[in-house]
Design a protein around this motif. Structure first.
Motif, PDB file in Angstrom:
ATOM      1  N   GLU A 232      13.274  12.256  -6.579  1.00 28.92           N
ATOM      2  CA  GLU A 232      11.836  12.166  -6.829  1.00 28.92           C
ATOM      3  C   GLU A 232      11.218  11.228  -5.809  1.00 28.92           C
ATOM      4  O   GLU A 232      11.757  10.142  -5.545  1.00 28.92           O
ATOM      5  N   LEU A 233      10.105  11.648  -5.220  1.00 30.06           N
ATOM      6  CA  LEU A 233       9.347  10.824  -4.283  1.00 30.06           C
ATOM      7  C   LEU A 233       8.174  10.192  -5.021  1.00 30.06           C
ATOM      8  O   LEU A 233       7.542  10.829  -5.865  1.00 30.06           O
ATOM      9  N   ARG A 234       7.858   8.938  -4.676  1.00 25.86           N
ATOM     10  CA  ARG A 234       6.759   8.241  -5.320  1.00 25.86           C
ATOM     11  C   ARG A 234       5.786   7.691  -4.288  1.00 25.86           C
ATOM     12  O   ARG A 234       6.188   7.237  -3.209  1.00 25.86           O
ATOM     13  N   ILE A 235       4.492   7.717  -4.634  1.00 25.56           N
ATOM     14  CA  ILE A 235       3.446   7.069  -3.837  1.00 25.56           C
ATOM     15  C   ILE A 235       2.818   6.003  -4.721  1.00 25.56           C
ATOM     16  O   ILE A 235       2.070   6.308  -5.654  1.00 25.56           O
ATOM     17  N   ASN A 236       3.147   4.743  -4.451  1.00 23.39           N
ATOM     18  CA  ASN A 236       2.644   3.641  -5.275  1.00 23.39           C
ATOM     19  C   ASN A 236       1.344   3.059  -4.747  1.00 23.39           C
ATOM     20  O   ASN A 236       0.584   2.454  -5.505  1.00 23.39           O
ATOM     21  N   ARG A 237       1.099   3.217  -3.461  1.00 26.11           N
ATOM     22  CA  ARG A 237      -0.143   2.727  -2.871  1.00 26.11           C
ATOM     23  C   ARG A 237      -0.898   3.948  -2.325  1.00 26.11           C
ATOM     24  O   ARG A 237      -0.560   4.473  -1.268  1.00 26.11           O
ATOM     25  N   PRO A 238      -1.907   4.446  -3.018  1.00 25.57           N
ATOM     26  CA  PRO A 238      -2.533   5.725  -2.661  1.00 25.57           C
ATOM     27  C   PRO A 238      -3.424   5.667  -1.431  1.00 25.57           C
ATOM     28  O   PRO A 238      -3.772   6.718  -0.878  1.00 25.57           O
ATOM     29  N   GLU A 239      -3.807   4.465  -0.999  1.00 26.73           N
ATOM     30  CA  GLU A 239      -4.660   4.345   0.191  1.00 26.73           C
ATOM     31  C   GLU A 239      -4.147   3.228   1.090  1.00 26.73           C
ATOM     32  O   GLU A 239      -3.632   2.212   0.607  1.00 26.73           O
ATOM     33  N   ILE A 240      -4.283   3.431   2.408  1.00 30.13           N
ATOM     34  CA  ILE A 240      -3.906   2.426   3.403  1.00 30.13           C
ATOM     35  C   ILE A 240      -5.043   2.338   4.424  1.00 30.13           C
ATOM     36  O   ILE A 240      -5.535   3.367   4.900  1.00 30.13           O
ATOM     37  N   PRO A 241      -5.486   1.124   4.785  1.00 29.40           N
ATOM     38  CA  PRO A 241      -6.546   1.011   5.793  1.00 29.40           C
ATOM     39  C   PRO A 241      -6.015   1.238   7.202  1.00 29.40           C
ATOM     40  O   PRO A 241      -4.847   0.950   7.503  1.00 29.40           O
ATOM     41  N   ASP A 242      -6.866   1.772   8.053  1.00 24.77           N
ATOM     42  CA  ASP A 242      -6.507   1.908   9.458  1.00 24.77           C
ATOM     43  C   ASP A 242      -6.792   0.598  10.184  1.00 24.77           C
ATOM     44  O   ASP A 242      -7.125  -0.421   9.559  1.00 24.77           O
ATOM     45  N   ALA A 243      -6.668   0.596  11.499  1.00 23.42           N
ATOM     46  CA  ALA A 243      -6.820  -0.633  12.283  1.00 23.42           C
ATOM     47  C   ALA A 243      -8.238  -1.196  12.181  1.00 23.42           C
ATOM     48  O   ALA A 243      -8.459  -2.391  12.428  1.00 23.42           O
ATOM     49  N   LEU A 244      -9.208  -0.354  11.817  1.00 27.13           N
ATOM     50  CA  LEU A 244     -10.599  -0.790  11.692  1.00 27.13           C
ATOM     51  C   LEU A 244     -10.982  -1.124  10.244  1.00 27.13           C
ATOM     52  O   LEU A 244     -12.136  -1.463   9.975  1.00 27.13           O
ATOM     53  N   GLY A 245     -10.014  -1.004   9.341  1.00 27.39           N
ATOM     54  CA  GLY A 245     -10.292  -1.342   7.947  1.00 27.39           C
ATOM     55  C   GLY A 245     -10.733  -0.188   7.081  1.00 27.39           C
ATOM     56  O   GLY A 245     -10.971  -0.368   5.884  1.00 27.39           O
ATOM     57  N   GLN A 246     -10.829   1.017   7.646  1.00 25.58           N
ATOM     58  CA  GLN A 246     -11.245   2.188   6.883  1.00 25.58           C
ATOM     59  C   GLN A 246     -10.059   2.733   6.090  1.00 25.58           C
ATOM     60  O   GLN A 246      -8.999   2.999   6.645  1.00 25.58           O
ATOM     61  N   ALA A 247     -10.228   2.918   4.774  1.00 24.29           N
ATOM     62  CA  ALA A 247      -9.141   3.376   3.920  1.00 24.29           C
ATOM     63  C   ALA A 247      -8.937   4.881   4.056  1.00 24.29           C
ATOM     64  O   ALA A 247      -9.898   5.651   4.189  1.00 24.29           O
ATOM     65  N   HIS A 248      -7.653   5.302   4.014  1.00 23.31           N
ATOM     66  CA  HIS A 248      -7.302   6.720   4.099  1.00 23.31           C
ATOM     67  C   HIS A 248      -6.292   7.049   3.005  1.00 23.31           C
ATOM     68  O   HIS A 248      -5.441   6.217   2.652  1.00 23.31           O
ATOM     69  N   PRO A 249      -6.347   8.274   2.455  1.00 23.03           N
ATOM     70  CA  PRO A 249      -5.379   8.655   1.422  1.00 23.03           C
ATOM     71  C   PRO A 249      -3.973   8.807   1.999  1.00 23.03           C
ATOM     72  O   PRO A 249      -3.783   9.337   3.094  1.00 23.03           O
ATOM     73  N   VAL A 250      -2.990   8.327   1.254  1.00 18.98           N
ATOM     74  CA  VAL A 250      -1.589   8.408   1.647  1.00 18.98           C
ATOM     75  C   VAL A 250      -0.964   9.640   1.008  1.00 18.98           C
ATOM     76  O   VAL A 250      -1.123   9.875  -0.194  1.00 18.98           O
ATOM     77  N   THR A 251      -0.240  10.438   1.788  1.00 16.11           N
ATOM     78  CA  THR A 251       0.428  11.626   1.261  1.00 16.11           C
ATOM     79  C   THR A 251       1.952  11.537   1.362  1.00 16.11           C
ATOM     80  O   THR A 251       2.655  12.410   0.854  1.00 16.11           O
ATOM     81  N   ALA A 252       2.481  10.502   2.015  1.00 12.47           N
ATOM     82  CA  ALA A 252       3.926  10.344   2.183  1.00 12.47           C
ATOM     83  C   ALA A 252       4.451   9.285   1.233  1.00 12.47           C
ATOM     84  O   ALA A 252       3.750   8.333   0.867  1.00 12.47           O
ATOM     85  N   ASP A 253       5.702   9.417   0.845  1.00 14.26           N
ATOM     86  CA  ASP A 253       6.303   8.530  -0.142  1.00 14.26           C
ATOM     87  C   ASP A 253       6.474   7.110   0.369  1.00 14.26           C
ATOM     88  O   ASP A 253       6.795   6.887   1.534  1.00 14.26           O
ATOM     89  N   ASP A 254       6.289   6.134  -0.513  1.00 16.68           N
ATOM     90  CA  ASP A 254       6.662   4.747  -0.227  1.00 16.68           C
ATOM     91  C   ASP A 254       7.826   4.307  -1.114  1.00 16.68           C
ATOM     92  O   ASP A 254       8.227   3.140  -1.112  1.00 16.68           O
ATOM     93  N   GLY A 255       8.379   5.245  -1.875  1.00 16.01           N
ATOM     94  CA  GLY A 255       9.561   4.981  -2.685  1.00 16.01           C
ATOM     95  C   GLY A 255      10.204   6.291  -3.096  1.00 16.01           C
ATOM     96  O   GLY A 255       9.551   7.339  -3.131  1.00 16.01           O
ATOM     97  N   PHE A 256      11.514   6.248  -3.391  1.00 18.86           N
ATOM     98  CA  PHE A 256      12.184   7.452  -3.862  1.00 18.86           C
ATOM     99  C   PHE A 256      13.410   7.073  -4.681  1.00 18.86           C
ATOM    100  O   PHE A 256      13.949   5.968  -4.562  1.00 18.86           O
ATOM    101  N   VAL A 257      13.841   8.008  -5.516  1.00 16.43           N
ATOM    102  CA  VAL A 257      15.106   7.905  -6.227  1.00 16.43           C
ATOM    103  C   VAL A 257      15.866   9.196  -5.974  1.00 16.43           C
ATOM    104  O   VAL A 257      15.284  10.285  -5.962  1.00 16.43           O
ATOM    105  N   LEU A 258      17.165   9.077  -5.732  1.00 16.38           N
ATOM    106  CA  LEU A 258      17.989  10.236  -5.382  1.00 16.38           C
ATOM    107  C   LEU A 258      19.321  10.126  -6.107  1.00 16.38           C
ATOM    108  O   LEU A 258      19.891   9.039  -6.228  1.00 16.38           O
ATOM    109  N   SER A 259      19.810  11.242  -6.610  1.00 22.13           N
ATOM    110  CA  SER A 259      21.144  11.279  -7.197  1.00 22.13           C
ATOM    111  C   SER A 259      21.810  12.590  -6.831  1.00 22.13           C
ATOM    112  O   SER A 259      21.136  13.596  -6.598  1.00 22.13           O
ATOM    113  N   GLY A 260      23.119  12.559  -6.751  1.00 18.82           N
ATOM    114  CA  GLY A 260      23.836  13.764  -6.385  1.00 18.82           C
ATOM    115  C   GLY A 260      25.322  13.523  -6.327  1.00 18.82           C
ATOM    116  O   GLY A 260      25.832  12.497  -6.793  1.00 18.82           O
ATOM    117  N   SER A 261      26.023  14.475  -5.736  1.00 19.48           N
ATOM    118  CA  SER A 261      27.466  14.362  -5.581  1.00 19.48           C
ATOM    119  C   SER A 261      27.879  14.917  -4.231  1.00 19.48           C
ATOM    120  O   SER A 261      27.255  15.832  -3.705  1.00 19.48           O
TER     121      SER A 261
END
Length: 304
Positions: A232-261
């Motif tokens: 499962e991918l998680r986005i905990n911070r939905p917006e990040i400012p650019d270099a000028l301080g303008q906020a943009h929506p985040v679409t990539a994960d900043d956390g994940f959990v993985l299980s398998g074999s």
């Protein structure tokens, strides 16, 4: 790099009985100076560019970036003769032997394929591409021209992972039963990268692609492929400012959990996030039938 193969098939190492017609010896390969070009000036300026500019047998001749001022700055710093802001122009004008691709992930496929068409060996940053279909196209473009290629999984070279590989090969763990990774990273706002490709899934961003793949590669190197995996991918911070301080929506994960074999039977669990406070860093635990290994960070190794 002395074993890199040129697209005209004239630089394969000869047989033990002597070089074959149309081929050159390993000694001749080692004597060759390979002309290298680098695409990318962000991460590349911290590690690959210093390496390319100092590696015996390689001449860093040009640097390419989306912004000409950054390309010129890196070229001046690392001794390259020219700078470009168009990778196609760079490939057409520089007569390169090797191309390092350190651009955002969504640009890897067209750049690697273009480099292959120009007859260049390729070192590409991880992850290789946005999907398996692109990876296949890239590999076929290189293999069909008998060009050398490598993905830059640098953690294999670190002291801790390299020692673990040695211990596994010597049988220290016995049969692996379970592998567990916890990686908790806290990034103060003052040091947080401004909004960019890292924060966009469509550009190959996210912490799974940025950091998680290193540990997936290590597990594959040590123990072989996965049999099954879920996560499962998680986005905990939905917006990040650019270099000028303008906020943009985040679409990539900043956390994940993985299980398998793994195909060998061992189970795997991984948890990673860069949005916790305070972060405790990374810890990898390997539990076997004969012994266990704990790796804190990249170099602090403990055998149990």
């Amino acid at each position: 790099m002395g074993g890199l193969r040129r697209s005209d098939n004239t630089s394969h190492a000869g047989s033990p009985d002597g070089p074959s017609p149309g081929k050159i010896t390993t000694e001749q390969q080692m004597a060759k100076t390979y002309r290298a070009g680098a695409i990318g000036t962000a991460w590349a300026a911290r590690s690959p560019l210093p390496a390319l500019s100092s590696y015996e047998g390689v001449e860093l001749v040009t640097v390419c970036s989306g912004r000409m001022e950054r390309a010129r700055e890196a070229a001046d710093k690392f001794g390259a003769a020219s700078a470009h802001d168009d990778f196609q122009q760079m490939l057409a004008s520089e007569q390169l032997d090797i191309v390092y691709v350190g651009s955002p992930v969504d640009l890897h496929a067209p750049m690697v394929i273009a480099a292959a068409e120009a007859g260049c060996h390729v070192i590409c940053e991880k992850p290789l591409a946005l999907n398996a279909a692109q990876c296949t196209q890239m590999i076929e473009a290189l293999d069909s021209r008998q060009l050398a290629h490598q993905v830059a999984f640098t953690m294999r070279q670190y002291a801790g992972p390299a020692k673990i590989k040695q211990l596994i090969d010597e049988g220290y763990l016995g049969e692996l039963r379970h592998a567990n990774l916890n990686f908790w990273l806290s990034i103060p706002d003052a040091y947080r990268p401004p909004f960019g490709a890292l924060h966009l899934a469509e550009r190959g961003g996210g912490i799974l692609n940025a950091m998680g793949v290193h540990y997936l590669d290590l597990l594959g190197w040590w123990f072989g492929d996965f049999e099954r995996v879920s996560g499962e991918l998680r986005i905990n911070r939905p917006e990040i400012p650019d270099a000028l301080g303008q906020a943009h929506p985040v679409t990539a994960d900043d956390g994940f959990v993985l299980s398998g074999s793994l195909r060998g039977g061992a189970t795997v669990s991984m948890h990673m996030s860069c949005e916790v406070a305070p972060g405790s860093g990374g810890r990898l635990e390997l539990y076997g039938s004969e012994g266990s290994i704990v790796l804190d960070g990249t170099d602090e190794l403990r055998c149990c």
